[in-house]
Design an enzyme around this catalytic site. Structure first.
Site, PDB file in Angstrom:
ATOM      1  N   ASP A  81     -87.043  43.932 -55.341  1.00  0.00           N
ATOM      2  CA  ASP A  81     -87.284  42.646 -55.801  1.00  0.00           C
ATOM      3  C   ASP A  81     -88.386  41.791 -55.269  1.00  0.00           C
ATOM      4  OD1 ASP A  81     -85.050  40.567 -57.192  1.00  0.00           O
ATOM      5  OD2 ASP A  81     -86.623  39.284 -56.202  1.00  0.00           O
ATOM      6  N   ASN A 103     -76.260  38.830 -63.150  1.00  0.00           N
ATOM      7  CA  ASN A 103     -76.076  37.620 -63.827  1.00  0.00           C
ATOM      8  C   ASN A 103     -76.241  37.731 -65.303  1.00  0.00           C
ATOM      9  OD1 ASN A 103     -76.146  36.385 -61.306  1.00  0.00           O
ATOM     10  ND2 ASN A 103     -78.494  36.480 -60.975  1.00  0.00           N
ATOM     11  N   GLY A 108     -77.822  32.001 -63.347  1.00  0.00           N
ATOM     12  CA  GLY A 108     -79.047  32.279 -62.824  1.00  0.00           C
ATOM     13  C   GLY A 108     -79.962  33.397 -63.330  1.00  0.00           C
ATOM     14  N   GLN A 109     -79.433  34.093 -64.614  1.00  0.00           N
ATOM     15  CA  GLN A 109     -80.252  35.046 -64.951  1.00  0.00           C
ATOM     16  C   GLN A 109     -81.587  34.602 -65.599  1.00  0.00           C
ATOM     17  OE1 GLN A 109     -78.788  37.101 -68.293  1.00  0.00           O
ATOM     18  NE2 GLN A 109     -80.428  38.725 -68.477  1.00  0.00           N
ATOM     19  N   HIS A 134     -80.045  43.889 -65.191  1.00  0.00           N
ATOM     20  CA  HIS A 134     -80.429  44.599 -64.036  1.00  0.00           C
ATOM     21  C   HIS A 134     -79.343  44.502 -63.114  1.00  0.00           C
ATOM     22  CE1 HIS A 134     -82.197  40.515 -64.618  1.00  0.00           C
ATOM     23  NE2 HIS A 134     -81.900  40.302 -63.142  1.00  0.00           N
ATOM     24  N   LEU A 135     -79.133  45.388 -62.245  1.00  0.00           N
ATOM     25  CA  LEU A 135     -78.265  45.232 -61.137  1.00  0.00           C
ATOM     26  C   LEU A 135     -78.948  45.074 -60.040  1.00  0.00           C
ATOM     27  CD1 LEU A 135     -76.073  48.506 -61.446  1.00  0.00           C
ATOM     28  CD2 LEU A 135     -75.589  46.370 -62.506  1.00  0.00           C
ATOM     29  N   HIS A 136     -78.591  43.675 -59.302  1.00  0.00           N
ATOM     30  CA  HIS A 136     -79.357  43.363 -57.924  1.00  0.00           C
ATOM     31  C   HIS A 136     -78.308  44.373 -56.697  1.00  0.00           C
ATOM     32  CE1 HIS A 136     -81.462  39.608 -58.904  1.00  0.00           C
ATOM     33  NE2 HIS A 136     -80.330  39.663 -60.136  1.00  0.00           N
TER      34      HIS A 136
HETATM   35  P1  5GP Z   1     -82.049  37.259 -62.306  1.00  0.00           P
HETATM   36  O1  5GP Z   1     -82.529  35.866 -61.898  1.00  0.00           O
HETATM   37  O2  5GP Z   1     -82.417  37.566 -63.827  1.00  0.00           O
HETATM   38  O3  5GP Z   1     -80.603  37.785 -62.016  1.00  0.00           O
HETATM   39  O4  5GP Z   1     -82.833  38.209 -61.689  1.00  0.00           O
HETATM   40  C1  5GP Z   1     -84.221  38.600 -61.729  1.00  0.00           C
HETATM   41  C2  5GP Z   1     -84.817  39.033 -60.548  1.00  0.00           C
HETATM   42  O5  5GP Z   1     -86.265  39.668 -60.799  1.00  0.00           O
HETATM   43  C3  5GP Z   1     -85.442  37.990 -59.484  1.00  0.00           C
HETATM   44  O6  5GP Z   1     -84.438  38.277 -58.153  1.00  0.00           O
HETATM   45  C4  5GP Z   1     -86.640  37.931 -59.383  1.00  0.00           C
HETATM   46  O7  5GP Z   1     -87.061  37.917 -57.884  1.00  0.00           O
HETATM   47  C5  5GP Z   1     -86.916  39.481 -59.869  1.00  0.00           C
HETATM   48  N1  5GP Z   1     -88.401  39.396 -60.603  1.00  0.00           N
HETATM   49  C6  5GP Z   1     -88.873  38.629 -61.444  1.00  0.00           C
HETATM   50  N2  5GP Z   1     -90.170  39.209 -61.777  1.00  0.00           N
HETATM   51  C7  5GP Z   1     -90.321  40.218 -60.982  1.00  0.00           C
HETATM   52  C8  5GP Z   1     -91.539  41.119 -61.179  1.00  0.00           C
HETATM   53  O8  5GP Z   1     -92.491  41.005 -61.681  1.00  0.00           O
HETATM   54  N3  5GP Z   1     -91.542  42.117 -60.223  1.00  0.00           N
HETATM   55  C9  5GP Z   1     -90.323  42.464 -59.426  1.00  0.00           C
HETATM   56  N4  5GP Z   1     -90.444  43.400 -58.646  1.00  0.00           N
HETATM   57  N5  5GP Z   1     -89.143  41.535 -59.258  1.00  0.00           N
HETATM   58  C10 5GP Z   1     -89.140  40.636 -60.246  1.00  0.00           C
END
Ligand code: 5GP
Ligand code: ZN
Length: 116
Positions: A32, A89, A95-96, A102-104
């Site tokens: 991330d 999310n 918070g998406q 995607h899985l964190h």
């Molecule tokens: P969400 O908020 O949708 O659950 O998670 C999106 C995640 O993607 C966030 O933790 C954010 O830091 C990560 N992210 C967003 N853009 C990029 C990117 O261009 N490269 C990488 N490696 N992570 C990203």
């Protein structure tokens, strides 16, 4: 298969850089950009699926595979036995921010409950 305006599709297509830690025919995992824990990886399907609500019956094997990739990352990073968290999310209030599922994979520190 890929969406031209999706940042994660662009990472799959190698049009923008990412620290890729795992790749196969169906899935990709990378670090991330803004890590929230010592280990913070994202596991994504190569198929563009916007939210968990868009997962279809035909995706069942794919989703199971993503969990296995997440487990492998936790093992490879040495946090499997200590413990780790897999988070997904769905939609704005969760918070998406990126609409390609995607899985964190989070770990390397104690994870709190309830989550924020
Ligand atoms: P969400 O908020 O949708 O659950 O998670 C999106 C995640 O993607 C966030 O933790 C954010 O830091 C990560 N992210 C967003 N853009 C990029 C990117 O261009 N490269 C990488 N490696 N992570 C990203
Ligand atoms: Zn996408």
């Amino acid at each position: 298969m890929y969406m031209s305006d999706c940042i994660f599709c662009k990472i799959i297509e190698k049009k923008i850089p990412a620290k890729i830690i795992y790749e196969d025919e169906y899935a990709l995992a990378f670090e991330d950009l803004n890590p929230q824990a010592p280990v913070h990886a994202l596991v994504i399907p190569k198929k563009h699926i916007p939210t968990t609500l868009d997962i279809k019956e035909e995706d069942n094997n794919l989703i199971g595979h993503l969990i296995k990739v997440a487990n492998k990352i936790a093992s490879d990073k040495g946090i499997a036995e200590r413990g780790f968290r897999i988070v997904t999310n769905c939609n704005p209030e969760s918070g998406q921010t990126v609409y390609h599922i995607h899985l964190h994979v989070l770990g390397g520190r104690p994870m709190h409950w309830p989550p924020g």
